[in-house]
Design a protein around this motif. Sequence first.
Motif, mmCIF file in Angstrom:
data_model
loop_
_atom_site.group_PDB
_atom_site.id
_atom_site.type_symbol
_atom_site.label_atom_id
_atom_site.label_comp_id
_atom_site.label_asym_id
_atom_site.label_seq_id
_atom_site.Cartn_x
_atom_site.Cartn_y
_atom_site.Cartn_z
ATOM 1 N N ASN A 1 0.859 -1.187 0.000
ATOM 2 C CA ASN A 1 0.000 0.000 0.000
ATOM 3 C C ASN A 1 0.895 1.237 0.000
ATOM 4 O O ASN A 1 2.120 1.129 0.067
ATOM 5 C CB ASN A 1 -0.948 -0.016 1.212
ATOM 6 C CG ASN A 1 -0.200 -0.125 2.522
ATOM 7 O OD1 ASN A 1 0.785 0.579 2.768
ATOM 8 N ND2 ASN A 1 -0.648 -1.035 3.386
ATOM 9 N N TYR A 2 0.296 2.405 -0.058
ATOM 10 C CA TYR A 2 1.087 3.630 -0.166
ATOM 11 C C TYR A 2 1.900 3.925 1.095
ATOM 12 O O TYR A 2 2.981 4.509 1.012
ATOM 13 C CB TYR A 2 0.197 4.818 -0.558
ATOM 14 C CG TYR A 2 -0.219 4.731 -2.006
ATOM 15 C CD1 TYR A 2 0.695 4.978 -3.021
ATOM 16 C CD2 TYR A 2 -1.505 4.352 -2.350
ATOM 17 C CE1 TYR A 2 0.340 4.864 -4.353
ATOM 18 C CE2 TYR A 2 -1.876 4.242 -3.688
ATOM 19 C CZ TYR A 2 -0.949 4.499 -4.684
ATOM 20 O OH TYR A 2 -1.307 4.381 -5.998
ATOM 21 N N LEU B 1 0.411 0.068 -7.859
ATOM 22 C CA LEU B 1 1.171 0.027 -6.605
ATOM 23 C C LEU B 1 2.579 -0.514 -6.821
ATOM 24 O O LEU B 1 3.548 0.001 -6.246
ATOM 25 C CB LEU B 1 0.434 -0.822 -5.561
ATOM 26 C CG LEU B 1 -0.787 -0.166 -4.916
ATOM 27 C CD1 LEU B 1 -1.542 -1.177 -4.062
ATOM 28 C CD2 LEU B 1 -0.379 1.041 -4.083
#
Length: 159
Positions: free
Chosen positions: A12-13, A58
């Motif tokens: 994820n970020y 991603l």
Amino acid sequence: MANLMRKHYKLNYELIKKVRILSEFGGPLEHIAAAVGVSYRALNEWIANAKSDKGTQLEIHLLQAIDEGRAKGGMRLANIIAKAADEGNTKDAQWMLTHSPAFRKHYSDNAAIVRARQEGIELVVQALAESDLTPEQERNLLLRIQSKTGEQLVDVEDS
């Protein structure tokens, strides 16, 4: 084209942000993976996917984060070297640039090859000077070495 169908449970970020910061300090991917709580295998898969046409957004952002972190870290260390050189001390930053897996390819191996090559040429020129060759024979050998290496060994005026 990015593969938007694959779901990531750990990527994820927030994780990408952590990877970018750790990449800046030149850590090997094995250590970065452990530090952010993913397996080295998963990290490598995500990077390989990003380099292929199968990468998700991603995965592509992850690869960009690693590249950006390493570039910023390399520039930071180069800046430290320049600043320390003005003060007469470069050992710590030089060690990091030449030993860190992220930076050594650019700052160590090539520099060592260039130094070894230059030292070899200098030894050959010194051996020629100490030999019993005539000045013409020595000049001809130096010209041959010069043509093979590109090093300027004979003054243009002398040729």
